[in-house]
Design a protein around this motif. Structure first.
Motif, PDB file in Angstrom:
ATOM      1  N   ASN A  72      70.335  27.608  97.536  1.00  0.00           N
ATOM      2  CA  ASN A  72      70.464  28.186  98.866  1.00  0.00           C
ATOM      3  C   ASN A  72      69.224  28.945  99.308  1.00  0.00           C
ATOM      4  O   ASN A  72      69.289  29.772 100.222  1.00  0.00           O
ATOM      5  CB  ASN A  72      71.690  29.110  98.935  1.00  0.00           C
ATOM      6  CG  ASN A  72      72.985  28.323  99.022  1.00  0.00           C
ATOM      7  OD1 ASN A  72      72.979  27.125  99.280  1.00  0.00           O
ATOM      8  ND2 ASN A  72      74.112  28.990  98.801  1.00  0.00           N
ATOM      9  N   GLY A  73      68.087  28.710  98.668  1.00  0.00           N
ATOM     10  CA  GLY A  73      66.844  29.313  99.128  1.00  0.00           C
ATOM     11  C   GLY A  73      66.330  30.484  98.324  1.00  0.00           C
ATOM     12  O   GLY A  73      65.310  31.070  98.687  1.00  0.00           O
ATOM     13  N   SER A  74      67.037  30.895  97.260  1.00  0.00           N
ATOM     14  CA  SER A  74      66.574  31.986  96.376  1.00  0.00           C
ATOM     15  C   SER A  74      66.385  33.305  97.116  1.00  0.00           C
ATOM     16  O   SER A  74      65.504  34.098  96.775  1.00  0.00           O
ATOM     17  CB  SER A  74      65.262  31.577  95.671  1.00  0.00           C
ATOM     18  OG  SER A  74      65.415  30.356  94.988  1.00  0.00           O
ATOM     19  N   VAL A  75      67.237  33.553  98.093  1.00  0.00           N
ATOM     20  CA  VAL A  75      67.093  34.770  98.904  1.00  0.00           C
ATOM     21  C   VAL A  75      67.256  36.018  98.055  1.00  0.00           C
ATOM     22  O   VAL A  75      66.488  36.975  98.176  1.00  0.00           O
ATOM     23  CB  VAL A  75      68.107  34.760 100.066  1.00  0.00           C
ATOM     24  CG1 VAL A  75      68.052  36.078 100.839  1.00  0.00           C
ATOM     25  CG2 VAL A  75      67.838  33.587 101.001  1.00  0.00           C
TER      26      VAL A  75
ATOM     27  N   ALA B  34      68.611  29.422 127.821  1.00  0.00           N
ATOM     28  CA  ALA B  34      67.898  30.359 126.948  1.00  0.00           C
ATOM     29  C   ALA B  34      67.855  29.796 125.534  1.00  0.00           C
ATOM     30  O   ALA B  34      68.771  29.088 125.098  1.00  0.00           O
ATOM     31  CB  ALA B  34      68.590  31.715 126.955  1.00  0.00           C
ATOM     32  N   LEU B  35      66.778  30.110 124.834  1.00  0.00           N
ATOM     33  CA  LEU B  35      66.602  29.649 123.457  1.00  0.00           C
ATOM     34  C   LEU B  35      66.396  30.832 122.518  1.00  0.00           C
ATOM     35  O   LEU B  35      65.725  31.808 122.865  1.00  0.00           O
ATOM     36  CB  LEU B  35      65.368  28.747 123.320  1.00  0.00           C
ATOM     37  CG  LEU B  35      65.304  27.406 124.026  1.00  0.00           C
ATOM     38  CD1 LEU B  35      63.987  26.730 123.665  1.00  0.00           C
ATOM     39  CD2 LEU B  35      66.468  26.534 123.634  1.00  0.00           C
ATOM     40  N   THR B  36      66.946  30.724 121.327  1.00  0.00           N
ATOM     41  CA  THR B  36      66.582  31.628 120.236  1.00  0.00           C
ATOM     42  C   THR B  36      66.261  30.754 119.022  1.00  0.00           C
ATOM     43  O   THR B  36      66.911  29.733 118.790  1.00  0.00           O
ATOM     44  CB  THR B  36      67.700  32.618 119.880  1.00  0.00           C
ATOM     45  OG1 THR B  36      68.882  31.897 119.522  1.00  0.00           O
ATOM     46  CG2 THR B  36      67.994  33.538 121.058  1.00  0.00           C
ATOM     47  N   VAL B  37      65.236  31.157 118.284  1.00  0.00           N
ATOM     48  CA  VAL B  37      64.789  30.390 117.123  1.00  0.00           C
ATOM     49  C   VAL B  37      64.822  31.291 115.892  1.00  0.00           C
ATOM     50  O   VAL B  37      64.309  32.422 115.920  1.00  0.00           O
ATOM     51  CB  VAL B  37      63.362  29.841 117.325  1.00  0.00           C
ATOM     52  CG1 VAL B  37      62.900  29.084 116.082  1.00  0.00           C
ATOM     53  CG2 VAL B  37      63.314  28.929 118.549  1.00  0.00           C
ATOM     54  N   ALA B  38      65.430  30.801 114.812  1.00  0.00           N
ATOM     55  CA  ALA B  38      65.459  31.527 113.544  1.00  0.00           C
ATOM     56  C   ALA B  38      64.962  30.595 112.444  1.00  0.00           C
ATOM     57  O   ALA B  38      65.074  29.376 112.544  1.00  0.00           O
ATOM     58  CB  ALA B  38      66.874  32.006 113.231  1.00  0.00           C
ATOM     59  N   GLY B  39      64.400  31.189 111.397  1.00  0.00           N
ATOM     60  CA  GLY B  39      63.963  30.395 110.250  1.00  0.00           C
ATOM     61  C   GLY B  39      62.472  30.423 110.046  1.00  0.00           C
ATOM     62  O   GLY B  39      61.714  30.981 110.853  1.00  0.00           O
ATOM     63  N   SER B  40      62.047  29.812 108.962  1.00  0.00           N
ATOM     64  CA  SER B  40      60.634  29.769 108.602  1.00  0.00           C
ATOM     65  C   SER B  40      60.452  28.758 107.484  1.00  0.00           C
ATOM     66  O   SER B  40      61.432  28.223 106.943  1.00  0.00           O
ATOM     67  CB  SER B  40      60.149  31.142 108.119  1.00  0.00           C
ATOM     68  OG  SER B  40      60.810  31.491 106.908  1.00  0.00           O
ATOM     69  N   VAL B  41      59.202  28.484 107.136  1.00  0.00           N
ATOM     70  CA  VAL B  41      58.910  27.725 105.916  1.00  0.00           C
ATOM     71  C   VAL B  41      58.929  28.750 104.791  1.00  0.00           C
ATOM     72  O   VAL B  41      57.915  29.363 104.457  1.00  0.00           O
ATOM     73  CB  VAL B  41      57.549  27.004 106.018  1.00  0.00           C
ATOM     74  CG1 VAL B  41      57.259  26.220 104.735  1.00  0.00           C
ATOM     75  CG2 VAL B  41      57.538  26.065 107.227  1.00  0.00           C
ATOM     76  N   ASN B  42      60.136  28.979 104.237  1.00  0.00           N
ATOM     77  CA  ASN B  42      60.300  30.107 103.318  1.00  0.00           C
ATOM     78  C   ASN B  42      59.772  29.818 101.921  1.00  0.00           C
ATOM     79  O   ASN B  42      59.467  30.741 101.166  1.00  0.00           O
ATOM     80  CB  ASN B  42      61.765  30.524 103.235  1.00  0.00           C
ATOM     81  CG  ASN B  42      62.639  29.483 102.553  1.00  0.00           C
ATOM     82  OD1 ASN B  42      62.595  28.307 102.899  1.00  0.00           O
ATOM     83  ND2 ASN B  42      63.429  29.905 101.586  1.00  0.00           N
ATOM     84  N   ARG B  43      59.662  28.534 101.561  1.00  0.00           N
ATOM     85  CA  ARG B  43      59.028  28.201 100.287  1.00  0.00           C
ATOM     86  C   ARG B  43      57.628  27.673 100.578  1.00  0.00           C
ATOM     87  O   ARG B  43      57.480  26.601 101.153  1.00  0.00           O
ATOM     88  CB  ARG B  43      59.847  27.148  99.539  1.00  0.00           C
ATOM     89  CG  ARG B  43      61.009  27.724  98.740  1.00  0.00           C
ATOM     90  CD  ARG B  43      61.559  26.682  97.774  1.00  0.00           C
ATOM     91  NE  ARG B  43      62.446  27.300  96.797  1.00  0.00           N
ATOM     92  CZ  ARG B  43      63.774  27.282  96.877  1.00  0.00           C
ATOM     93  NH1 ARG B  43      64.362  26.676  97.887  1.00  0.00           N
ATOM     94  NH2 ARG B  43      64.510  27.865  95.944  1.00  0.00           N
TER      95      ARG B  43
END
Length: 376
Positions: free
Chosen positions: A150-153, A285-294
């Motif tokens: 799940n992304g190692s958060v 309207a737009l909202t953006v979440a996330g990133s290149v987390n690895r």
């Protein structure tokens, strides 16, 4: 903290190469597989962590420490002395509870099957048996996290801390095709784009609404245009949610996007492009979440370790792959990292998941040789 009274299941007889016996490895793998450990289920992962800790202590001695976290416990074992090498794995799997009833652990026709055998319980058991071959285990640490899938958060800070302390990382994720080691990985991440519109009756006055689904369709096309496969970048919309009734203009939509990049420059470009997305409809309207987390794991971080592996197993190859692992994080810190040292097989995350029986003992010996050379 460990579980008590855990059985090993039936013993599988098998060949022995010097002091590496296949039977106990299969026994231990059965034990782990039969305690289901789906990602995102802290209760199940707590039970799994107890089993992992018990296995570490039975095979290696010492104390396995459970590090509690909201996703489930991580398990840390140390052989003492000055830390020199971190053997890294995870005990969470992608399969939901109940998969075991449909697809139980089995060994047949040269394959080991069951949920999580390849990704990555097989590699975890092989790592434990590899370290067990060492007369002197000082300088060796094993960290088994609970949320890699799940992304190692919740584990990232801990695994980065131990990687920096040890100075070398061996990642027990499954091998690439044919048993190849993984010397490079793409950076990867997930973005979520949420569109807000306005509901209206689809038959009486659709023009009074702002159709979030239509706006999302425009955004999907703009997002897909960010692809640059010629430089290894893939930007792939994968999930779309919108609407609830066939006669209502939808007022919300969500697009989920998988991103893979090979370089830091591409990571920056893609993240900037997502941040710059604007709605086509003036009232949406737009909202953006996330990133290149690895971050990307580049091959130069594994050059010396791969050379060492090749000296122990002539003919073994190193390849770059698209999937990410916790090795991305440790390599990004500049810590020498070699990945894909786990089970040889295939079918990760699918019903075809398997490990090739005749590769298990050899892989244990390779990892033992690497660890011995690094700490020695």
């Amino acid at each position: 903290m460990t579980a008590s009274g855990l059985g090993c299941g039936p013993h599988y007889g098998g060949p022995m190469t010097h002091d590496v016996a296949l039977g106990p490895i299969l026994d231990d793998l059965r034990t782990l597989v039969e305690v289901e450990s789906p990602s995102g289920d802290p209760v199940a992962l707590a039970a799994s962590a107890d089993v992992v800790a018990d296995l570490l202590e039975r095979r290696l001695g010492g104390l396995a420490v459970l590090v509690d976290g909201p996703a489930g416990p991580h398990v840390h074992w140390s052989g003492g002395g000055e830390p020199r090498v971190l053997v890294l794995g995870h005990h969470d799997t992608v399969f939901p509870a109940g998969t075991l009833a449909r697809r139980p652990f089995a060994v047949a026709e040269g394959k080991i099957t069951g949920p999580g055998v390849f990704d990555m319980l097989g590699g975890l058991v092989q790592a434990i048996h590899a370290v067990a071959l060492l007369d002197d285990r000082s300088g060796v640490e094993i960290l088994v996290t609970a949320d890699e899938e799940n992304g190692s958060v919740t584990s990232r800070a801990l695994l980065e801390e131990r990687a920096l302390a040890c100075g070398t990382v061996l990642v027990m994720e499954g091998a690439a095709d044919g048993g190849d080691l993984k010397v490079g990985r793409k950076g990867c991440g997930t973005f979520e784009v949420t569109v807000t519109g306005r509901a209206a009756h689809a038959g009486l006055e659709p023009e009074a609404g702002v159709n979030a689904l239509v706006e999302a369709a425009h955004q999907v096309l703009a997002i897909a245009a960010l692809n640059r496969p010629e430089v290894g970048t893939t930007v792939t919309p994968t999930v779309l949610h919108s609407g609830g009734q066939s006669n209502v203009v939808p007022d919300a939509a969500t697009v989920v996007v998988d991103v893979r990049v090979e370089t830091a420059d591409e990571k920056d470009r893609v993240e900037a492009a997502f941040a710059a997305l604007v709605p086509l409809h003036p009232e949406a309207a737009l909202t953006v979440a996330g990133s290149v987390n690895r971050p990307p794991m580049t091959p130069e971080t594994s050059t010396d370790l791969f050379a060492l592996a090749a000296s122990l197993e002539p003919g073994i190859r190193g390849v770059s792959v698209g999937g990410g692992s916790d090795g991305n994080f440790t390599a990004a810190l500049g810590v020498p990292t070699l990945d894909g040292l786990g089970a040889v097989g295939g079918g990760a995350h699918a019903d075809t998941e398997h490990v090739l029986v005749d590769t298990v003992v050899g892989r244990v010996r390779l990892v033992a040789g690497l660890v011995r050379a690094i700490v020695g």
